[in-house]
Design a protein around this motif. Sequence first.
Motif, PDB file in Angstrom:
ATOM      1  N   ALA A   1      13.481   5.881  -8.427  1.00  0.00           N
ATOM      2  CA  ALA A   1      13.269   4.444  -8.203  1.00  0.00           C
ATOM      3  C   ALA A   1      14.000   4.004  -6.934  1.00  0.00           C
ATOM      4  N   THR A   2      15.202   4.533  -6.735  1.00  0.00           N
ATOM      5  CA  THR A   2      15.979   4.151  -5.568  1.00  0.00           C
ATOM      6  C   THR A   2      15.331   4.644  -4.282  1.00  0.00           C
ATOM      7  N   LYS A   3      14.885   5.901  -4.309  1.00  0.00           N
ATOM      8  CA  LYS A   3      14.213   6.439  -3.128  1.00  0.00           C
ATOM      9  C   LYS A   3      12.936   5.656  -2.835  1.00  0.00           C
ATOM     10  N   ARG A   4      12.251   5.279  -3.898  1.00  0.00           N
ATOM     11  CA  ARG A   4      10.996   4.557  -3.710  1.00  0.00           C
ATOM     12  C   ARG A   4      11.240   3.213  -3.049  1.00  0.00           C
ATOM     13  N   LEU A   5      12.295   2.546  -3.480  1.00  0.00           N
ATOM     14  CA  LEU A   5      12.638   1.251  -2.894  1.00  0.00           C
ATOM     15  C   LEU A   5      12.839   1.391  -1.385  1.00  0.00           C
ATOM     16  N   ILE A   6      13.577   2.429  -0.997  1.00  0.00           N
ATOM     17  CA  ILE A   6      13.846   2.631   0.429  1.00  0.00           C
ATOM     18  C   ILE A   6      12.577   3.014   1.174  1.00  0.00           C
ATOM     19  N   PHE A   7      11.767   3.865   0.545  1.00  0.00           N
ATOM     20  CA  PHE A   7      10.522   4.290   1.181  1.00  0.00           C
ATOM     21  C   PHE A   7       9.641   3.085   1.487  1.00  0.00           C
ATOM     22  N   VAL A   8       9.511   2.187   0.490  1.00  0.00           N
ATOM     23  CA  VAL A   8       8.648   1.005   0.668  1.00  0.00           C
ATOM     24  C   VAL A   8       9.254   0.061   1.712  1.00  0.00           C
ATOM     25  N   LEU A   9      10.574  -0.105   1.657  1.00  0.00           N
ATOM     26  CA  LEU A   9      11.233  -0.961   2.649  1.00  0.00           C
ATOM     27  C   LEU A   9      10.995  -0.416   4.060  1.00  0.00           C
TER      28      LEU A   9
ATOM     29  N   LEU B   1       0.823  -1.212   0.000  1.00  0.00           N
ATOM     30  CA  LEU B   1       0.000   0.000   0.000  1.00  0.00           C
ATOM     31  C   LEU B   1       0.861   1.268   0.000  1.00  0.00           C
ATOM     32  N   SER B   2       2.083   1.157   0.520  1.00  0.00           N
ATOM     33  CA  SER B   2       2.929   2.347   0.568  1.00  0.00           C
ATOM     34  C   SER B   2       3.466   2.710  -0.814  1.00  0.00           C
ATOM     35  N   LEU B   3       3.354   1.772  -1.754  1.00  0.00           N
ATOM     36  CA  LEU B   3       3.888   2.020  -3.098  1.00  0.00           C
ATOM     37  C   LEU B   3       3.175   3.186  -3.780  1.00  0.00           C
ATOM     38  N   PRO B   4       1.835   3.161  -3.876  1.00  0.00           N
ATOM     39  CA  PRO B   4       1.174   4.341  -4.471  1.00  0.00           C
ATOM     40  C   PRO B   4       1.422   5.618  -3.661  1.00  0.00           C
ATOM     41  N   LEU B   5       1.494   5.484  -2.346  1.00  0.00           N
ATOM     42  CA  LEU B   5       1.752   6.678  -1.520  1.00  0.00           C
ATOM     43  C   LEU B   5       3.105   7.292  -1.867  1.00  0.00           C
ATOM     44  N   SER B   6       4.079   6.397  -2.189  1.00  0.00           N
ATOM     45  CA  SER B   6       5.439   6.895  -2.409  1.00  0.00           C
ATOM     46  C   SER B   6       5.488   7.871  -3.578  1.00  0.00           C
ATOM     47  N   SER B   7       4.708   7.614  -4.631  1.00  0.00           N
ATOM     48  CA  SER B   7       4.817   8.500  -5.790  1.00  0.00           C
ATOM     49  C   SER B   7       4.326   9.897  -5.446  1.00  0.00           C
ATOM     50  N   PHE B   8       3.509   9.968  -4.416  1.00  0.00           N
ATOM     51  CA  PHE B   8       3.044  11.277  -3.938  1.00  0.00           C
ATOM     52  C   PHE B   8       4.041  11.873  -2.939  1.00  0.00           C
TER      53      PHE B   8
END
Lengths: 339, 297, 241
Positions: free
Chosen positions: A213-221, A107-114
């Motif tokens: 993409a890298t930031k997103r990976l960390i955000f989701v992790l 669920l954090s994946l869509p949030l990350s793009s925001f």
Amino acid sequence: MTPAAAVTVHRWNRASIVTMTALGLLVLVLAFGPAIFGATLTDRMTTLFAYVILAAMWNALAGYAGLVSVGQQAFFGLGAYAAVKLSHGGVEVYLALVLAPLIVGVLSLPLSSFALRLRGGEFAIGMWVFAELMHLLVNLDGLVQGETGTSLIALSSFGPDARRAFNYWVALAVMLALVAAVFFLLRSRTGAAIQAIRDSEEAAASIGVRVMATKRLIFVLAATGCAAAGAITLSTLTTFQPKTYFSVQWTAYMIFMTLVGGLGTFEGPIVGAVIFFIVETVFGAQGVWYLIGLGAAALLFSLFLPRGIWGVLTDRFGIALLPVGYRLRFADATKRTES
Amino acid sequence: MWFDQILQGVLLGGYYALLACGLSFMFGVMRIVNLAHGSIAVLSAFVVLSIAEAFHISPFLALVVALPIMAAAGWLLQVTILERSLRSGSLTPLLSTFGLAVVLDNAMFQKFGANTHSLDIGDLAFASWNVTPDIAIGQLALLTFVVAVALLGGLQLFLSRTPLGRAIRATSEDPDTAELVGIDSRRAYAAAAAIAIATVAIAGTFLAMRATFDPYTGPTQLIFAFEAVVIGGTGSLWGTLIGGIALGVAQNIGSQISPQGFLIAGHAVFFVVLAARFFIAGRDPRTLIRALRRAPA
Amino acid sequence: MSLLDVAALDARYGLLQAVRGVTLALGEGEILALVGANGAGKTTLLRSIAGAHRITSGTIAFDGVDVTAMPANRRVAMGIALVPEGRRLFGGMTVEENLKVAGRVRRPGRWNVDAVLDAFPVLRDNYKRRSGDLSGGQQQATAIGRALMTNPRVLLLDEVSLGLSPVAVGMVYESLQTVIASGATIVLVEQDLGRALRIATHVACMLEGNIVLEGRASELTREAVTQAYFGLRRADGGRAS
């Protein structure tokens, strides 16, 4: 001799091999924890594992992706909430505790793009507002009944000793998995990219690092990890009161552990978690003075020791127990740089 | 009914704008998001309360006494914490002001206890004018709104018309070059921090007059202030007023829908405005204008 | 006695030793052209004198007062003003505000808003415009005017013609004549050797952080300066490298 021939690249040195062996033994001992420790210590160790996760996750965000979040309690709370919901829906309780963080991670994946489009302070408080909103929305759930809360009833089908041991093993396994995830992330090609972003986002983008993409990976992790810590905390407390889980205090703990241990170092947050654990055990009963001390420590470390205790140790003694970076060994063995 | 809700929302927005004023000013000048902002507002409220009770004077008079104290505290905040943290990167001020907020909240709890407090302003707390038989305007709410507009306007004038205001703007644009035209950039920043914290003291006083507060009220106030700043567009003082009003109106309308709707609607507007900003920023403005032209009139 | 005395000044620029043991003296009313190739250390030297660059060793004295440890803003109050390379205007502020913000610490003297507008007529028409919206020449005029507003006793000009059209350079130098006529003391860094030598009373040529040639403009041939510029001649008359 050409300069190239004089340099060899090393990831492992004797210290790191010794450390890895010692760590392996430590994990082996920890695996038998419930048999070795008493009931109280087993529970406390479970809590410590949750702290290590929280510190490692917040450090991955702030120390490596340059994202200071004051809203990680959103995922902590959602992880516990998702576990309650899954268990209530009929999922086996320990499976629910493990699945919940994964669902929060997805669920954090869509949030990350925001969220990742927010900068600096905007990201920090934006995440806090997100946490507040999640808290309010979870309160609306009939199962939770506002601040009254609910509990993980399914846990009572296990005896106290079995429950304690299961909680402990789940926490240990999840902690090892998440810390290993950060470890391998930092060692991978992405890891080099992460360090590049921390140094300069524009420069990283210009050499072809996929910053987003890298930031997103960390955000989701980090979201997954904080949710896991929430689920672990739920397993020890068994009750779910939204106010407790969605409290900004959790982020305050994460900031304390990371800053004191060492922001932007791999080992630092783990050291910070252990320090926090000890400080809490010794001074936790002091109540408000203890909290003032935590805040003051975070303030002072951010100003005067921004790389924390571990950063000071590595800078002074040149130790690196875990081979996260590369070291270049020159033929004359006097210069060494790390990436 | 709806008209009344919107009107009350606008007035509430005045309070948020007042609250956000110092946060907006500090961000605009020093690029610092002060996470201790809400806690300092509550601290000011306690300072005003203590002065009013100790000398048996009206809260407004106590505020006049508290203003120089809080301005001095702002100066001190700048030279002891913010200046140093700004030197070590843009993220450090977030960490150090967060630490400061934790210290302040708990220190106030230690000193003043868990009880809620409020400033006694007598009849002003309830007095109102009836515009129509159904619609009443609270005198305190209107006063808050007027003070917010006056303060925002005053700051705007200060920045554009006075020598110190210009020096602060020059330092904000380029501290090194400001030094080269004879401005002591450290003093300019410290003066800006003193002004910002003085406005927080005013906001804290109104916080304590319009509602009860306790040592842990700060973080919520920070979130409201921050939402007002972001909705109105960061770094713009008049935008902050618009943002405060939008937040107040959204909350009041939300409260009509459900008891929890007050807070949820406020947060929702915050995220909708942010999302809209990204949506517009992600597109070529010309395409957007063309799309608007094509739309049926 | 000289107005500005720089002694044994060392300064680094990043890893580079940009200024190496420079000593120079500047008398009241002199116009010193500091010439040299890119990277010779001219800008670093100028910024060090103004207090905008931290030096590693050496001393700077102004009017007999040691200003080595003084922050830039206090040196301005003593009468040192730098027009920095790239102009560095406060782009969000109007021309008027750029001038007035500098006039805040005004020392007594002949320069005020009216005097600046008389010297730079182009600023009169753009007085209320945002300085960030101006053309390069207009911006440079604003930057010089801003420095003059502090009534400096020595004006440090760093590459005032850089990036300007020939017409704009002509305009800026024409206005500078007014400033020179007022008896100003100036240190000028300029790529255009011919232009620099035309207005300078003294010349110092820098090479790799050292001053390799200095003297009165009237006593130096263009050829000597050019040779020093390219490192073909040392001040001590020694070996050519």
